[in-house]
Design a protein around this motif. Structure first.
Motif, mmCIF file in Angstrom:
data_model
loop_
_atom_site.group_PDB
_atom_site.id
_atom_site.type_symbol
_atom_site.label_atom_id
_atom_site.label_comp_id
_atom_site.label_asym_id
_atom_site.label_seq_id
_atom_site.Cartn_x
_atom_site.Cartn_y
_atom_site.Cartn_z
ATOM 1 N N LYS A 253 37.213 29.356 42.413
ATOM 2 C CA LYS A 253 36.697 30.606 41.845
ATOM 3 C C LYS A 253 35.278 30.849 42.344
ATOM 4 O O LYS A 253 34.526 29.918 42.593
ATOM 5 C CB LYS A 253 36.697 30.559 40.314
ATOM 6 N N ARG A 254 34.948 32.129 42.463
ATOM 7 C CA ARG A 254 33.605 32.506 42.882
ATOM 8 C C ARG A 254 33.155 33.747 42.111
ATOM 9 O O ARG A 254 33.965 34.552 41.657
ATOM 10 C CB ARG A 254 33.566 32.821 44.388
ATOM 11 N N TYR A 255 31.827 33.879 41.982
ATOM 12 C CA TYR A 255 31.241 35.097 41.422
ATOM 13 C C TYR A 255 31.038 36.109 42.546
ATOM 14 O O TYR A 255 30.669 35.744 43.657
ATOM 15 C CB TYR A 255 29.894 34.789 40.763
ATOM 16 N N PHE A 256 31.267 37.372 42.235
ATOM 17 C CA PHE A 256 31.089 38.416 43.248
ATOM 18 C C PHE A 256 30.286 39.583 42.696
ATOM 19 O O PHE A 256 30.344 39.898 41.512
ATOM 20 C CB PHE A 256 32.452 38.938 43.735
ATOM 21 N N MET A 257 29.570 40.219 43.602
ATOM 22 C CA MET A 257 28.778 41.405 43.278
ATOM 23 C C MET A 257 28.718 42.258 44.536
ATOM 24 O O MET A 257 28.742 41.732 45.648
ATOM 25 C CB MET A 257 27.369 40.965 42.837
ATOM 26 N N THR A 258 28.666 43.576 44.376
ATOM 27 C CA THR A 258 28.550 44.425 45.560
ATOM 28 C C THR A 258 27.133 44.323 46.134
ATOM 29 O O THR A 258 26.182 44.000 45.411
ATOM 30 C CB THR A 258 28.869 45.892 45.234
#
Length: 614
Positions: free
Chosen positions: A484-489
């Motif tokens: 799992k990973r955190y994502f942001m634009t």
């Protein structure tokens, strides 16, 4: 047909042509009315053409020609005939009736009954001609509409899209109907039925061989919007979503675009304090290192909206830097940015200490954003000395120059991989944080680091890689099924960095709320479906094992539990830590000596990991 419409003669004389057609329709309407009044019995006496009758007919045609043009009926496009055209046609016929009635009383040439009937027929035939043209053109265009589409949302957006599809060959689809949770099944909108609720989308698409789905719902909660997006994309049918853009003149522009992967991540909206950011950027000299990179370039794009006096873009990648400056020059020519903003593009490596000092002394920036860094975990595992020289000693050069040259504010881009790092890249970032926190800020410099996770679409990130793998027919490779990973634009990350820069005071570390972590396997699945393909059938997803130094889970959420919120709900802060500067300097000297003595990757990594232990 289209070539006729595009011809110069048609474009120039279209109005006159339409007016002449309308006059012919008027003449025909009066003839029919005259025949009706005489029970369709015509004899020689009835049709005797006198001079007075000829003048009356000429006056009648001229009157209609002038009145119809006054109401601009010749300007309307028959393909888009609607309520506005109906009202204008009715008013023009009504005005003609009043004028003709006045002269009938004076001259006693026609009866008022005949005028009333004729004008009613004029209204019907004028509109009828337009509607027949509209129907005929729609039929001709619809012959080529072989792909069925479905519209989600039977409201205003759905109605607008329905009309747009059938008047614009950019959407060569046949609308089979609508889906809506609040409209009864069978309800008709613009001639098309509501087929069911949104939860039935997969069944209805299969039964009707749907090739495209349009989502026109906007006034729903974020949670419900996410559910609708998931339901539609799970069909593996190309899906477009309605987007509303507010222009500079406050007018709204509606367009339909492909669903992007960022639409499926359910990111929270960002509440920026524009006045706070402007207070330290407007009319200031701002420098961005790593300006050619994903985050650095977006920082520059966001910064220019706050009208700095000068923007200094620093990078060692000449191509990226050149293209970024060209982008801004085009914006200046289009008046999309303030022409007074001075732009400087400097090819400088942060590893060149003297050059960095020259830059700070010569340009004296008020604010420095430090985004230059090596970021790829596997590559840095193979070349730890390169990561250390660039990320640690390069950053040290920038921090030292900022402190020694009287820079007011320094904001450094860090990463979630700096939290309990297991790889070289994360360890180098943690060391730069420690170095920043060990510096003396009594000279008045505001310093801070900002940590966040992965950004969507950044150079070399998982999204572009997946897109390329899907384009090539697969397989899509995932290191582990449960990773799992955190994502942001990218724009989100840049905006929050600017906001955090306002809070920067004394060596704090800010942590951005990245939302919920995303399972990479699910991300690959959604991207395949967005491409209109079926995972496991059209494109395989393969598990290839963790890369060197890679974690299963990043620890950003756990870290936020140790922080406290700022007045922005998406920005948390670690207060400054008193780290002994002499101890950090000693560690860096030791690290430098070690790299001069050996190229042993394992030994260098082991020493680095030991140095960053709290």
């Amino acid at each position: 047909m289209n070539s006729l419409y595009k011809s110069n003669i048609y474009q120039k004389y279209r109005g006159i042509l339409i007016s002449l057609i309308d006059v012919c329709i008027v003449m025909f309407s009066y003839l029919v009315a005259y025949m009706i009044q005489n029970n369709f019995f015509i004899n020689e006496k009835t049709i005797a053409l006198t001079k007075l009758l000829a003048l009356g007919l000429f006056f009648m045609l001229l009157l209609h020609f002038i009145v119809l043009r006054l109401f601009k009926t010749q300007m309307s496009l028959w393909t888009y005939t609607g309520p506005n055209e109906i009202i204008r046609t009715f008013l023009s016929c009504f005005v003609c009736f009043l004028i003709m009635s006045y002269f009938v009383i004076k001259v006693d040439l026609f009866s008022i009954e005949l005028i009333a009937l004729a004008e009613l027929l004029c209204f019907i035939f004028l509109l009828g001609a337009r509607m027949l043209y509209r129907m005929a053109r729609r039929y001709i265009v619809d012959v080529d509409r072989v792909d069925n589409c479905l519209i989600v949302g039977a409201g205003n957006g759905g109605y607008l899209l329905m009309n747009e599809i059938y008047h614009n060959m950019a959407y060569p689809y046949n609308v089979i109907g609508f889906l809506d949770d609040f409209k009864k099944k069978g309800t008709m909108l613009s001639g098309k039925p509501v087929l069911g609720t949104i939860s039935e989308v997969e069944r209805i698409c299969q039964e009707n061989n749907v090739r495209c789905i349009f989502i026109t719902i906007s006034s729903v909660s974020d949670e419900r919007k996410q559910e609708i997006l998931d339901l539609c994309t799970s069909t593996s049918i190309p899906t477009k979503i309605m987007r509303i853009f507010v222009g500079n003149d406050e007018s709204n522009h509606i367009s339909f675009e492909d669903i992007d992967i960022k639409d499926l991540l359910n990111r929270p909206s960002i509440d920026l304090k524009i006045d706070q950011i402007g207070s330290y950027l407007t009319n200031k000299v701002v420098c961005v290192t790593g300006a050619g990179g994903s985050i650095g370039s977006e920082l520059c794009r966001q910064i220019i909206h706050f009208n700095p006096s000068k923007l200094i873009m620093v990078d060692i990648n000449e191509n990226a830097l050149y293209m970024l400056k060209q982008e801004f020059l085009v914006m200046k020519r289009k008046k999309q940015m303030n022409d007074s903003i001075q732009l400087e593009s400097l090819i400088v490596s942060i590893r060149e200490r003297e050059e960095i000092y020259k830059l700070m002394r010569n340009y004296k920036p008020d604010v420095v954003y430090h985004a230059a860094a090596h970021k790829h975990v596997p590559l840095m595992e193979d070349r730890p000395t390169e990561a250390i020289r660039n990320n640690i000693f390069g950053t040290k050069n920038v921090i030292d120059a900022c402190c020694d040259c009287g820079i007011s504010r320094f904001i450094m881009i860090s990463t979630d991989k700096a939290v309990n790092p297991t790889n070289v890249m994360g360890a180098t970032k943690r060391m730069t944080e420690m170095y920043m926190q060990s510096r003396n800020t009594k000279g008045g410099i505001h310093m801070a680091a900002v940590r966040f996770g992965n950004v969507l679409g950044s150079n070399g990130s998982v999204i572009p890689i997946f897109k390329e793998q899907i384009k090539n027919g697969g397989p899509v490779t995932v290191t582990d099924k449960d990773i799992k990973r955190y994502f942001m634009t990218i724009p989100e990350a840049a905006q929050l960095v600017l906001q955090a820069g306002f809070y920067a005071n004394e060596r704090e570390i800010f942590v951005l709320d990245m939302g919920k972590p995303v399972r990479i396997w699910d991300l690959a699945d959604k991207m395949i479906r967005l491409a209109g393909l079926v995972p496991g059938k059209d494109i395989e997803i393969q598990e290839i094992g963790l890369r060197p130094g890679e974690k299963m889970f990043e620890e950003l959420a756990l870290e936020m539990e140790e922080c406290h919120k700022t007045d922005n709900n998406l920005i948390f802060v670690h207060e400054k830590m008193d780290i002994d500067s002499k101890e950090v300097d000693s560690k860096l000297n030791k690290l430098n000596e070690l790299m001069n003595q050996t190229d042993d990757k394992l030994q260098i990594k082991e020493v680095l990991m030991d140095m960053i232990k709290e």
